[in-house]
Design an enzyme around this catalytic site. Structure first.
Site, short mmCIF file in Angstrom:
data_model
loop_
_atom_site.label_atom_id
_atom_site.label_comp_id
_atom_site.label_asym_id
_atom_site.label_seq_id
_atom_site.Cartn_x
_atom_site.Cartn_y
_atom_site.Cartn_z
N GLU A 128 0.86 -1.19 0.00
CA GLU A 128 0.00 0.00 0.00
C GLU A 128 0.89 1.23 0.00
OE1 GLU A 128 -2.61 -0.30 3.35
OE2 GLU A 128 -3.53 -2.15 2.59
N SER A 133 7.38 -2.92 3.21
CA SER A 133 8.14 -3.91 3.99
C SER A 133 7.37 -4.34 5.23
CB SER A 133 9.47 -3.30 4.44
OG SER A 133 10.21 -2.86 3.33
N GLU A 244 8.20 -17.44 -3.85
CA GLU A 244 8.29 -16.18 -4.60
C GLU A 244 9.76 -15.73 -4.67
OE1 GLU A 244 5.74 -13.03 -3.25
OE2 GLU A 244 6.77 -11.51 -4.42
N ARG A 245 10.44 -15.81 -3.54
CA ARG A 245 11.83 -15.32 -3.49
C ARG A 245 12.75 -16.22 -4.30
NH1 ARG A 245 10.62 -13.51 2.67
NH2 ARG A 245 9.64 -11.57 2.01
N ARG A 270 35.34 -6.59 -29.78
CA ARG A 270 35.61 -5.15 -29.74
C ARG A 270 37.12 -4.91 -29.60
NH1 ARG A 270 33.71 -0.20 -31.11
NH2 ARG A 270 34.59 1.39 -29.74
N HIS A 340 31.30 -2.60 -21.88
CA HIS A 340 30.78 -2.25 -23.21
C HIS A 340 31.12 -0.80 -23.59
CE1 HIS A 340 28.25 -5.87 -22.95
NE2 HIS A 340 27.85 -5.67 -24.19
C1 LIG Z 1 8.06 -3.06 -10.15
C2 LIG Z 1 7.46 -3.44 -8.83
C3 LIG Z 1 6.57 -4.49 -8.77
C4 LIG Z 1 5.97 -4.83 -7.54
N1 LIG Z 1 5.01 -5.81 -7.51
C5 LIG Z 1 4.30 -5.99 -6.36
C6 LIG Z 1 3.17 -6.88 -6.34
O1 LIG Z 1 2.83 -7.52 -7.34
N2 LIG Z 1 2.45 -6.97 -5.19
C7 LIG Z 1 2.78 -6.28 -4.06
O2 LIG Z 1 2.09 -6.41 -3.07
N3 LIG Z 1 3.85 -5.45 -4.05
C8 LIG Z 1 4.61 -5.30 -5.17
N4 LIG Z 1 5.69 -4.43 -5.17
C9 LIG Z 1 6.02 -3.72 -3.95
C10 LIG Z 1 7.30 -4.19 -3.30
O3 LIG Z 1 7.18 -5.46 -2.77
C11 LIG Z 1 7.68 -3.12 -2.24
O4 LIG Z 1 8.04 -1.95 -2.95
C12 LIG Z 1 8.79 -3.57 -1.32
O5 LIG Z 1 8.37 -4.62 -0.49
C13 LIG Z 1 9.31 -2.41 -0.44
O6 LIG Z 1 8.26 -1.74 0.18
P1 LIG Z 1 8.19 -0.13 0.09
O7 LIG Z 1 8.31 0.23 -1.34
O8 LIG Z 1 6.99 0.34 0.81
O9 LIG Z 1 9.49 0.36 0.81
P2 LIG Z 1 9.64 0.67 2.40
O10 LIG Z 1 9.09 -0.46 3.17
O11 LIG Z 1 9.13 2.03 2.63
O12 LIG Z 1 11.22 0.68 2.53
C14 LIG Z 1 12.05 1.83 2.25
C15 LIG Z 1 13.49 1.45 2.59
O13 LIG Z 1 13.58 1.16 4.00
C16 LIG Z 1 14.15 -0.11 4.18
N5 LIG Z 1 13.55 -0.75 5.35
C17 LIG Z 1 12.24 -0.93 5.63
N6 LIG Z 1 12.10 -1.60 6.79
C18 LIG Z 1 13.34 -1.86 7.24
C19 LIG Z 1 13.87 -2.53 8.39
N7 LIG Z 1 13.06 -3.10 9.29
N8 LIG Z 1 15.22 -2.60 8.53
C20 LIG Z 1 16.04 -2.05 7.62
N9 LIG Z 1 15.61 -1.42 6.51
C21 LIG Z 1 14.27 -1.32 6.33
C22 LIG Z 1 13.83 -0.88 2.91
O14 LIG Z 1 14.71 -1.97 2.73
C23 LIG Z 1 13.99 0.21 1.87
O15 LIG Z 1 15.34 0.33 1.53
C24 LIG Z 1 6.33 -4.13 -6.37
C25 LIG Z 1 7.27 -3.11 -6.44
C26 LIG Z 1 7.84 -2.75 -7.64
C27 LIG Z 1 8.82 -1.63 -7.66
#
Ligand SMILES: Cc1cc2nc3c(=O)[nH]c(=O)nc-3n(C[C@H](O)[C@H](O)[C@H](O)COP(=O)(O)OP(=O)(O)OC[C@H]3O[C@@H](n4cnc5c(N)ncnc54)[C@H](O)[C@@H]3O)c2cc1C
Length: 381
Positions: A128, A133, A244-245, A270, A340
């Protein structure tokens, strides 16, 4: 080292997949990148050649074979073809366990035939705007009213978000119960109040639809709850995230290998200062380092595939595979791009496209930092 993961039947299947991609995908991919989406017909064509849902029982149209090596073949071939727009691994590798393992007979009959044929495209909506995370922080709610749930909230970054017909939505059925208050509901295309937002513009993977989803008083039948009881969603997600992972790790190693092979050829051909770029000691050392790391990663990931097939892939092992291989992928591709020279920065070269497509790998499916948290917690400090 010689790979020994696959049997004859997987190699034959690889030919089928490669032929399909060469015919139906590669010639059109550049156009789909401009469109920002892959047409739904491609999914149906892939379904016709048997690319979806091997583990689905035959009575629902599948092959009834539980063997992740088939999934790995598809992932590897899609990467080798540079077809980053296909959201097939989300459908096949991520969604299949939810629709197979958490469904009753009536749900299976409704959803699995379309899942296999490619007529029902799937997505999972966890993230959302305010919670990625931290999955327990989701705000989408599902309130039970009679034989329905009323769903309200929004999701973002959802892969296959525009094309999806079935979306597994992570929602709070009991907002005060923490992890025990989360449930998984299947929201279907056409349900009133379910709308899609923007098809998001990304750094790479331009042909893949990644979208915002909105739920405004969506009445979802209670019969669409996964797993038969409320409050199990968080644990169901945790159980399925290793697969998934692993899928992401398989893609990472395949991408690193593919780019490495093309870079070795590039360096062979090259010339600079009257000799091949590959003849410089620096080039050979860089390539030697990368080749070594990729080879070692390959064998760890193959071992994980075997463990998954045996039902033994642990959360920690999958986290190791995910962060290590995706960081490696980015490092390999970045260093190959450097070899490259200026051509590496030109999008007509596969290494440039691999570079932009790969960046997300350390982020989705759980970031590198979260993977390290999972591994670190296992020490019990
Ligand atoms: C192209 C794309 C496809 C995606 N597809 C899906 C999908 O199909 N379904 C879905 O549900 N989601 C999807 N996602 C979402 C993706 O799983 C999340 O973007 C990801 O889990 C990170 O969450 P966030 O973006 O809210 O980052 P945040 O949680 O806000 O994290 C920001 C930063 O803080 C760090 N951080 C957060 N918590 C901690 C902690 N406890 N300790 C240390 N560091 C921390 C993170 O590692 C990151 O570097 C997709 C994202 C992208 C970009």
């Amino acid at each position: 080292m010689q790979r020994d993961l696959f049997e004859e039947e997987h190699l034959l299947f690889r030919e089928t997949v490669r032929e399909f991609l060469t015919r139906e995908v590669v010639p059109h991919h550049a156009r789909w990148e401009k469109d920002g989406i892959v047409p739904r017909e491609v999914w149906k064509k892939a379904g016709e050649v048997g690319m979806f849902g091997f583990a689905v029982p035959e009575e629902y149209g599948g092959a009834g074979i539980t063997d992740f090596r088939y999934n790995a073949v598809i992932v590897e071939e899609i990467i080798a073809a540079g077809a980053s727009g296909l959201g097939f691994s989300l459908h096949n590798d991520v969604m299949a366990p939810y629709l197979l393992g958490l469904t009753d007979d009536a749900q299976k009959a409704r959803w699995l035939p379309g899942f296999v044929s490619g007529e029902l495209i799937t997505a999972i909506a966890m993230t959302e705007p305010g919670a990625g995370s931290d999955l327990q922080g989701v705000r989408t709610t599902a309130v039970r009213e009679g034989d329905h749930y009323v769903v309200n909230g929004s999701k973002t970054f959802i892969t296959n978000g525009i094309n999806a017909d079935l979306v597994v939505v992570v929602a709070k059925t009991d907002p005060d119960a923490g992890a025990r208050g989360i449930s998984l509901l299947v929201v279907e295309r056409g349900m009133e109040g379910f709308t899609r937002g923007r098809n998001l513009e990304k750094i790479g993977m331009h042909a893949q639809d990644t979208a915002e989803l909105f739920f405004d008083d969506v009445r979802v039948p209670a019969a669409n709850l996964l797993g038969g009881q409320e409050g199990q969603g968080f644990y169901q997600l945790m159980a399925n995230l290793p697969q998934e992972r692993l899928s992401i790790a398989v893609a990472a190693v395949a991408a690193a290998e593919t780019v490495l092979r093309t870079t070795i050829e590039y360096c062979r051909n090259r010339t600079a200062f009257g000799r091949s770029v590959g003849s410089f000691q620096n080039t050979r050392f860089v390539l030697a380092e990368l080749d070594t790391e990729v080879d070692i990663a390959r064998h760890y990931v193959d071992r994980c595939v075997r463990a998954l097939n045996a039902g033994e892939l642990g959360v920690v092992d999958a986290a190791k595979a995910k962060w290590w291989t995706t960081e490696l992928q980015n490092r390999v591709i970045d260093r190959c791009l450097q070899l490259h020279g200026g051509y590496g920065y030109m999008l007509e070269y596969p290494v440039a496209r691999a570079w932009i497509d790969s960046r997300v790998q350390t982020i989705y499916g759980g970031t590198t930092e979260i993977m390290k948290e999972i591994i670190g917690r296992s020490f019990g400090f």
